[in-house]
Design a protein around this motif. Sequence first.
Motif, PDB file in Angstrom:
ATOM      1  N   UNK A 186       0.826  -1.204   0.000  1.00  0.00           N
ATOM      2  CA  UNK A 186       0.000   0.000   0.000  1.00  0.00           C
ATOM      3  C   UNK A 186       0.860   1.253   0.000  1.00  0.00           C
ATOM      4  N   UNK A 187       2.018   1.197   0.640  1.00  0.00           N
ATOM      5  CA  UNK A 187       2.970   2.298   0.662  1.00  0.00           C
ATOM      6  C   UNK A 187       4.369   1.736   0.469  1.00  0.00           C
ATOM      7  N   UNK A 188       5.240   2.516  -0.138  1.00  0.00           N
ATOM      8  CA  UNK A 188       6.651   2.157  -0.176  1.00  0.00           C
ATOM      9  C   UNK A 188       7.247   2.448   1.201  1.00  0.00           C
TER      10      UNK A 188
ATOM     11  N   UNK B   9       5.261  -4.111  19.558  1.00  0.00           N
ATOM     12  CA  UNK B   9       3.822  -3.829  19.610  1.00  0.00           C
ATOM     13  C   UNK B   9       3.574  -2.358  19.269  1.00  0.00           C
ATOM     14  N   UNK B  10       4.445  -1.492  19.763  1.00  0.00           N
ATOM     15  CA  UNK B  10       4.336  -0.074  19.415  1.00  0.00           C
ATOM     16  C   UNK B  10       4.586   0.121  17.932  1.00  0.00           C
ATOM     17  N   UNK B  11       5.621  -0.522  17.392  1.00  0.00           N
ATOM     18  CA  UNK B  11       5.951  -0.399  15.973  1.00  0.00           C
ATOM     19  C   UNK B  11       4.793  -0.872  15.102  1.00  0.00           C
ATOM     20  N   UNK B  12       4.163  -1.973  15.496  1.00  0.00           N
ATOM     21  CA  UNK B  12       3.028  -2.490  14.737  1.00  0.00           C
ATOM     22  C   UNK B  12       1.872  -1.494  14.728  1.00  0.00           C
ATOM     23  N   UNK B  13       1.650  -0.843  15.862  1.00  0.00           N
ATOM     24  CA  UNK B  13       0.574   0.147  15.948  1.00  0.00           C
ATOM     25  C   UNK B  13       0.857   1.342  15.047  1.00  0.00           C
ATOM     26  N   UNK B  14       2.127   1.728  14.950  1.00  0.00           N
ATOM     27  CA  UNK B  14       2.514   2.831  14.063  1.00  0.00           C
ATOM     28  C   UNK B  14       2.234   2.458  12.610  1.00  0.00           C
ATOM     29  N   UNK B  15       2.644   1.255  12.225  1.00  0.00           N
ATOM     30  CA  UNK B  15       2.398   0.806  10.862  1.00  0.00           C
ATOM     31  C   UNK B  15       0.917   0.656  10.559  1.00  0.00           C
ATOM     32  N   UNK B  16       0.161   0.140  11.525  1.00  0.00           N
ATOM     33  CA  UNK B  16      -1.278  -0.043  11.356  1.00  0.00           C
ATOM     34  C   UNK B  16      -1.977   1.291  11.133  1.00  0.00           C
ATOM     35  N   UNK B  17      -1.578   2.286  11.896  1.00  0.00           N
ATOM     36  CA  UNK B  17      -2.170   3.616  11.720  1.00  0.00           C
ATOM     37  C   UNK B  17      -1.841   4.181  10.346  1.00  0.00           C
ATOM     38  N   UNK B  18      -0.626   3.934   9.871  1.00  0.00           N
ATOM     39  CA  UNK B  18      -0.240   4.411   8.539  1.00  0.00           C
ATOM     40  C   UNK B  18      -1.104   3.775   7.462  1.00  0.00           C
TER      41      UNK B  18
ATOM     42  N   UNK C  64       6.528   5.505   4.845  1.00  0.00           N
ATOM     43  CA  UNK C  64       6.062   5.143   6.183  1.00  0.00           C
ATOM     44  C   UNK C  64       6.892   5.850   7.254  1.00  0.00           C
ATOM     45  N   UNK C  65       6.337   5.986   8.463  1.00  0.00           N
ATOM     46  CA  UNK C  65       7.127   6.582   9.555  1.00  0.00           C
ATOM     47  C   UNK C  65       8.394   5.774   9.815  1.00  0.00           C
ATOM     48  N   UNK C  66       9.486   6.460  10.092  1.00  0.00           N
ATOM     49  CA  UNK C  66      10.758   5.791  10.371  1.00  0.00           C
ATOM     50  C   UNK C  66      10.818   5.443  11.848  1.00  0.00           C
ATOM     51  N   UNK C  67      10.850   4.162  12.134  1.00  0.00           N
ATOM     52  CA  UNK C  67      10.857   3.720  13.530  1.00  0.00           C
ATOM     53  C   UNK C  67      12.073   4.241  14.281  1.00  0.00           C
ATOM     54  N   UNK C  68      13.183   4.367  13.597  1.00  0.00           N
ATOM     55  CA  UNK C  68      14.406   4.780  14.268  1.00  0.00           C
ATOM     56  C   UNK C  68      14.318   6.235  14.737  1.00  0.00           C
ATOM     57  N   UNK C  69      13.419   7.009  14.124  1.00  0.00           N
ATOM     58  CA  UNK C  69      13.212   8.398  14.539  1.00  0.00           C
ATOM     59  C   UNK C  69      12.156   8.519  15.632  1.00  0.00           C
TER      60      UNK C  69
ATOM     61  N   UNK D  48       6.033  -5.030   7.223  1.00  0.00           N
ATOM     62  CA  UNK D  48       7.154  -5.885   7.647  1.00  0.00           C
ATOM     63  C   UNK D  48       8.521  -5.208   7.492  1.00  0.00           C
ATOM     64  N   UNK D  49       8.793  -4.536   6.364  1.00  0.00           N
ATOM     65  CA  UNK D  49      10.129  -3.954   6.169  1.00  0.00           C
ATOM     66  C   UNK D  49      10.492  -2.840   7.147  1.00  0.00           C
ATOM     67  N   UNK D  50       9.528  -2.346   7.921  1.00  0.00           N
ATOM     68  CA  UNK D  50       9.812  -1.257   8.855  1.00  0.00           C
ATOM     69  C   UNK D  50      10.838  -1.666   9.911  1.00  0.00           C
ATOM     70  N   UNK D  51      10.962  -2.966  10.154  1.00  0.00           N
ATOM     71  CA  UNK D  51      11.846  -3.442  11.222  1.00  0.00           C
ATOM     72  C   UNK D  51      13.317  -3.392  10.837  1.00  0.00           C
TER      73      UNK D  51
END
Length: 284
Positions: free
Chosen positions: A28-30, A208-217, A34-39, A119-122
């Motif tokens: 759905x997005x490249x 779990x936090x990272x998943x919530x960020x991706x889900x919101x995106x 998506x939000x950068x988890x490291x930031x 998935x690639x956000x990790x």
Amino acid sequence: MKRILMLAAASIMAAMSVNAQDDAVQPYFELDQLPKLIDIMPAPPAFDSPEFANDVVRYGWGKQQRQDSARVALAIADAEWDDHAKLFLQWKDAFGLEIIPEGTPEIWKLMETSLATTDPMRKEPKAYYHRQRPFERFDDAMPSHEEDDLRGEGSYPSGHSLRGWTISLLLAQIAPQRAAEIFSRGWDYCNSRVIVGAHWQSDVDASRTAASIGFCALQGSEAFIAQMKKAQAEYAEMTGTVSIPAVNTTTRLPSARVYRIDGTPADENTRGIVIEEGQKKVRP
């Protein structure tokens, strides 16, 4: 300089992963959209911190759980990564439906595309922090026998847990009436990574936090919203349940602003002493 090189390598790996996924599934997005988890997320706990002391305690808890044959068998099953049919099967009882390409094509498409997106956000934080995994630090054997696949790969955040919590969020959006069962299963799924020694508890919590960020995106994608509606309709048809209607934000129930002196609602025909807009008034 070392961290810069690690970040560059992580970006290349993530791009390669996304390109490979594009051959079969268009996300759905490249990744760069998506939000950068490291930031967003903090660094993992230092090895001399109180937070890491809790990680060690939880590692001991995980090893105790291995004495329960049923629980460790579940944790081993939860380690599945490549076969999505087997992965989704872990939520069959909680979701109330088996997710397979032939039987539930709309739900399958939603899940496959959503995971290909999030998935690639990790990858970037894993490479950047390159945190040592529990089984490596304690030179321990894993009941899931993943040592060769995971050795040398960063543990923060947990990719399995990010995926498992994302699955739970998606399934709960499809079937909100089963949210309690779905999230309970997702919680155990994430904790399975602690039990097998693949991850520290703080890795799992961060995921779990990272998943919530991706889900919101995902909610910002019109294609995702359209596919979610198809998945919800398919679930309702397959299970014989009634879809929960969307809230109509343009319609509001009328609220009584005029009350009799005893506090009961009044109308325009009421006479005598009334309370209107917080003020006492007399209607002749």
